[in-house]
Write a protein that holds these residues in place. Structure first.
Motif, PDB file in Angstrom:
ATOM      1  N   HIS A  31       0.827  -1.197   0.000  1.00 47.34           N
ATOM      2  CA  HIS A  31       0.000   0.000   0.000  1.00 47.34           C
ATOM      3  C   HIS A  31       0.867   1.254   0.000  1.00 47.34           C
ATOM      4  N   PHE A  35       1.037   4.014  -2.907  1.00 45.23           N
ATOM      5  CA  PHE A  35       0.693   5.391  -2.546  1.00 45.23           C
ATOM      6  C   PHE A  35       1.795   6.353  -2.989  1.00 45.23           C
ATOM      7  N   LEU A  69      -8.759   0.239  -1.114  1.00 48.24           N
ATOM      8  CA  LEU A  69      -7.624   1.158  -1.071  1.00 48.24           C
ATOM      9  C   LEU A  69      -6.820   1.165  -2.362  1.00 48.24           C
ATOM     10  N   ALA A  85      -3.082   3.282  -5.913  1.00 51.67           N
ATOM     11  CA  ALA A  85      -3.717   3.489  -4.609  1.00 51.67           C
ATOM     12  C   ALA A  85      -4.376   4.852  -4.591  1.00 51.67           C
ATOM     13  N   HIS A  86      -5.382   4.995  -3.713  1.00 51.57           N
ATOM     14  CA  HIS A  86      -5.946   6.325  -3.483  1.00 51.57           C
ATOM     15  C   HIS A  86      -4.803   7.267  -3.141  1.00 51.57           C
ATOM     16  N   GLN A  87      -4.886   8.482  -3.617  1.00 50.01           N
ATOM     17  CA  GLN A  87      -3.843   9.458  -3.357  1.00 50.01           C
ATOM     18  C   GLN A  87      -4.265  10.528  -2.353  1.00 50.01           C
ATOM     19  N   VAL A  89      -5.213  11.551   1.192  1.00 43.08           N
ATOM     20  CA  VAL A  89      -5.077  10.979   2.534  1.00 43.08           C
ATOM     21  C   VAL A  89      -6.402  10.987   3.297  1.00 43.08           C
ATOM     22  N   ILE A  92      -8.261   7.983   2.027  1.00 40.12           N
ATOM     23  CA  ILE A  92      -7.655   6.774   2.592  1.00 40.12           C
ATOM     24  C   ILE A  92      -8.135   6.581   4.031  1.00 40.12           C
TER      25      ILE A  92
END
Length: 181
Positions: A31, A35, A69, A85-87, A89, A92
């Motif tokens: 992850h 990220f 995620l 990945a989701h960027q 925060v 997330i």
């Protein structure tokens, strides 16, 4: 993929933190890598970069996808699946909180509510024990209500709220704070 020393440190630490939060170390490291990566990565590249088995990467990616995620994407001219990945925060954090609630707190609340219902017919249950069970249930229900109130807030509003910190607590007198519980 060549990682800078700082990136390596970040990924290793994220893996350590993952184990403390009950997440497999490799899952957390993947992850972190996705990220920090500035482009989609395929499984072989993840495997080579982190020096973990390809099968471990595959299993870990599935876990991250189940959490919401990481998602699969495709790159022109390459038939392999690539992953990102989701960027954001805040997104997330929201996803992790929602998943942990579903996996951990919701089942706990269900059992505690069942215990409350069964307590009436349990003649061996001491009153003090029942009171403790009720207190835990009330606490978790209050916590979940607060979570439900805040989970839909836009990140900017949530940031402002968090920046207020102790100002809210100081605004409320101890007597007023006790009345809300």
């Amino acid at each position: 993929m060549q990682l800078s020393p700082t990136t390596q440190k970040y990924i290793l630490h994220w893996g350590e933190m993952g184990t403390r939060w009950g997440v497999n170390r490799t899952v957390a490291q993947i992850h972190a890598l996705l990220f920090l990566a500035n482009r989609p990565l395929h499984a072989e590249e993840i495997s080579d970069t982190l020096t973990v088995a390809r099968s471990n990467v595959s299993t870990s990616i599935k876990e991250l996808q189940s959490w919401g995620l990481v998602r699969v994407t495709h790159v022109m001219g390459d038939r392999r699946d690539h992953f990102v990945a989701h960027q954001d925060v805040w997104e997330i954090f929201r996803v992790i909180m929602e998943e942990r609630k579903k996996r951990e707190l919701d089942p706990t609340l269900s059992v505690l509510r069942e215990c409350r219902l069964e307590a009436d017919g349990d003649h061996l249950l001491e009153a003090a024990s029942r009171a403790k069970m009720d207190e835990v249930l009330a606490f978790l229900e209050l916590l979940m209500k607060a979570y439900d109130d805040f989970k839909g807030l836009p990140p900017a509003t949530l940031q402002r709220f968090l920046k207020m910190g102790g100002k809210v607590a100081r605004f409320l007198s101890p007597d007023e704070a006790d009345d809300t519980l």
